[in-house]
Write a protein that holds these residues in place. Structure first.
Motif, PDB file in Angstrom:
ATOM      1  N   SER A 205       0.633  -1.111  -0.253  1.00 43.77           N
ATOM      2  CA  SER A 205       0.096  -0.183   0.075  1.00 43.77           C
ATOM      3  C   SER A 205       0.897   1.312  -0.009  1.00 43.77           C
ATOM      4  O   SER A 205       0.453   2.257  -0.861  1.00 43.77           O
TER       5      SER A 205
ATOM      6  N   PRO B 284       0.388   5.263   3.402  1.00 45.98           N
ATOM      7  CA  PRO B 284      -1.110   5.155   3.443  1.00 45.98           C
ATOM      8  C   PRO B 284      -1.905   6.049   4.531  1.00 45.98           C
ATOM      9  O   PRO B 284      -2.933   6.346   4.121  1.00 45.98           O
TER      10      PRO B 284
ATOM     11  N   ILE C 240      -3.580   9.757   3.455  1.00 45.37           N
ATOM     12  CA  ILE C 240      -4.932   9.684   3.159  1.00 45.37           C
ATOM     13  C   ILE C 240      -6.199   9.556   4.310  1.00 45.37           C
ATOM     14  O   ILE C 240      -7.521   9.424   3.983  1.00 45.37           O
TER      15      ILE C 240
ATOM     16  N   VAL D  82      -6.483   6.948   6.480  1.00 43.72           N
ATOM     17  CA  VAL D  82      -7.009   5.599   6.910  1.00 43.72           C
ATOM     18  C   VAL D  82      -6.641   5.239   8.245  1.00 43.72           C
ATOM     19  O   VAL D  82      -7.328   4.604   8.937  1.00 43.72           O
TER      20      VAL D  82
ATOM     21  N   SER E  91     -11.692   3.775   9.374  1.00 46.42           N
ATOM     22  CA  SER E  91     -10.730   4.122   8.024  1.00 46.42           C
ATOM     23  C   SER E  91     -11.351   4.521   7.058  1.00 46.42           C
ATOM     24  O   SER E  91     -10.977   5.246   6.039  1.00 46.42           O
TER      25      SER E  91
ATOM     26  N   THR F 239     -11.020   8.064   4.901  1.00 45.82           N
ATOM     27  CA  THR F 239     -10.437   8.057   3.335  1.00 45.82           C
ATOM     28  C   THR F 239     -11.596   8.381   2.365  1.00 45.82           C
ATOM     29  O   THR F 239     -11.248   9.414   1.501  1.00 45.82           O
TER      30      THR F 239
ATOM     31  N   TRP G 205     -11.165  11.991   0.210  1.00 48.33           N
ATOM     32  CA  TRP G 205     -11.431  11.982  -1.334  1.00 48.33           C
ATOM     33  C   TRP G 205     -12.477  12.923  -1.871  1.00 48.33           C
ATOM     34  O   TRP G 205     -12.313  13.559  -2.810  1.00 48.33           O
TER      35      TRP G 205
ATOM     36  N   GLY H 127      -6.297  15.083   3.322  1.00 43.03           N
ATOM     37  CA  GLY H 127      -5.822  13.833   4.471  1.00 43.03           C
ATOM     38  C   GLY H 127      -5.177  14.481   5.503  1.00 43.03           C
ATOM     39  O   GLY H 127      -5.454  13.948   6.690  1.00 43.03           O
TER      40      GLY H 127
ATOM     41  N   VAL I 282      -6.820   4.578  -4.415  1.00 45.24           N
ATOM     42  CA  VAL I 282      -7.208   5.256  -3.028  1.00 45.24           C
ATOM     43  C   VAL I 282      -8.211   4.210  -2.297  1.00 45.24           C
ATOM     44  O   VAL I 282      -7.856   3.837  -1.319  1.00 45.24           O
TER      45      VAL I 282
ATOM     46  N   ALA J  49      -7.351   1.771   0.743  1.00 42.38           N
ATOM     47  CA  ALA J  49      -8.254   1.977   1.998  1.00 42.38           C
ATOM     48  C   ALA J  49      -8.955   0.700   2.226  1.00 42.38           C
ATOM     49  O   ALA J  49      -8.981   0.325   3.546  1.00 42.38           O
TER      50      ALA J  49
END
Length: 342
Positions: free
Chosen positions: A90, A105, A108, A110, A140, A144, A148, A164, A252, A256
């Motif tokens: 990831s 990771p 973002i 998560v 999580s 995310t 987004w 994020g 993404v 996630a």
């Protein structure tokens, strides 16, 4: 000619020689480390006796060794392999998406969202492992999705990155409020969970996670050509035939879905998704056809080693695995920053 075939040769052949040999070496190292980790701990299990123990043993010490090996050590090693592999691949995908070797990771949201979900469940009274894990997974995905939706409206990935960062800060503040209201018993659970642990490893959990991690990792591996194209820049990748908006959304979402359950099971484990892909890139080059599977294997090695150290350095106590990864990853990140500034 297809869009994939149009990727310039330097982007596809950026890996250094010996790629199959490197993957075989990583696989052999992982197997050796897994055997050593399964034999080591508060109770030492002789390695030469492992085949007999797996096939069945008599009474006395061998029955105890077999029970510890099958019910405690091997599930924990298997969980370390799955979590380390998932976090590392990831991280490699995020570094390709953001075109930044220091991405991971957690950028973002998560990890922070998972931590918030778990902390909220513990403080609000739902302290069982299924409840905490489910809350962490939902947190999580929610964090995310928010990153987004808020940051993905404009072109590029800068908006997602900024969203994020903001969501990570907000989750940290809310976690602080929950921690302030927690009881002493809850504080112990919060502290241990927030620093990461593989102590929940059981065969049913491993059996549930293994196909999930394998499937999502395979989907990420399938996008190696697109990640190579991203090395040239988003505009160039789009000229080569890759649709950037669906690609960003897919990467993404896959990250996630892959990292969310891992955070829900183990808590927050930092630096594996940042350090491991960067080390692999320095060693094998930037071709994601080699970088992604090598990161997967190297991540499994890194977390298996970290968990082994967490179990043996303070016998009979156990260090949270997040402390071990931070003690290694923090200085490495500082070295990277100093190296980039020279």
């Amino acid at each position: 000619m297809t869009a994939h075939a149009q990727i310039p040769r330097p982007a596809v052949r950026a890996a250094r020689p010996g790629r199959p040999g490197a993957l075989l070496a990583l696989g052999a190292a992982l197997l050796a480390l897994a055997l050593a980790a399964a034999c080591s701990g508060a109770m030492h299990i002789p390695l030469p006796r492992m085949p007999a123990l797996l096939l069945g043993a008599g009474g006395g010490d061998e029955a105890l060794w077999r029970n510890v090996l099958l019910q405690v050590r091997l599930p924990r090693v298997a969980l370390a392999v799955l979590v380390g592999a998932g976090l590392a691949i990831s991280g490699a995908a995020m570094q390709a998406l953001f075109r930044n070797p220091l991405a991971e990771p957690g950028l973002i949201g998560v990890s922070a969202g998972g931590a918030l979900g778990a902390v909220a469940a513990i403080v609000l009274g739902a302290a069982s492992l299924p409840a905490v894990g489910s809350a962490a997974f939902v947190g999580s995905l929610a964090a995310t999705l928010a990153a987004w939706r808020l940051g993905g409206r404009g072109p590029g990935v800068a908006g997602v990155l900024l969203a994020g960062i903001a969501i990570n800060a907000l989750c940290g503040a809310v976690i602080g409020l929950f921690t302030w209201q927690a009881s002493d018993v809850q504080l112990r659970s919060l502290t241990f969970w927030s620093l990461g642990s593989l102590a929940s490893a059981r065969w049913p959990l491993v059996a549930a996670l293994a196909p999930w991690v394998a499937l999502l990792s395979a989907l990420l591996l399938r996008d190696w050509r697109a990640m190579n194209a991203l090395l040239l820049g988003e505009r160039e990748a789009q000229h080569l035939g890759f649709a950037m908006a669906p690609l960003r959304r897919r990467l993404v979402l896959l990250v996630a879905l892959l990292v969310g359950p891992l955070v829900a099971v183990t808590g927050t484990i930092g630096f594996v998704g940042l350090v491991v892909p960067h080390l692999v890139r320095l060693t094998l080059g930037a071709d994601h056809r080699a970088l992604l599977p090598a990161s997967l294997l190297a991540g499994a090695i890194a977390l298996t080693l970290a968990d082994w150290l967490a179990r043996v350095v303070a016998i009979p106590s156990e260090l949270p695995i997040g402390i071990v990864t931070s003690l290694v990853g923090g200085p490495f990140l500082l070295w990277l920053l100093a190296r980039r500034g020279t």
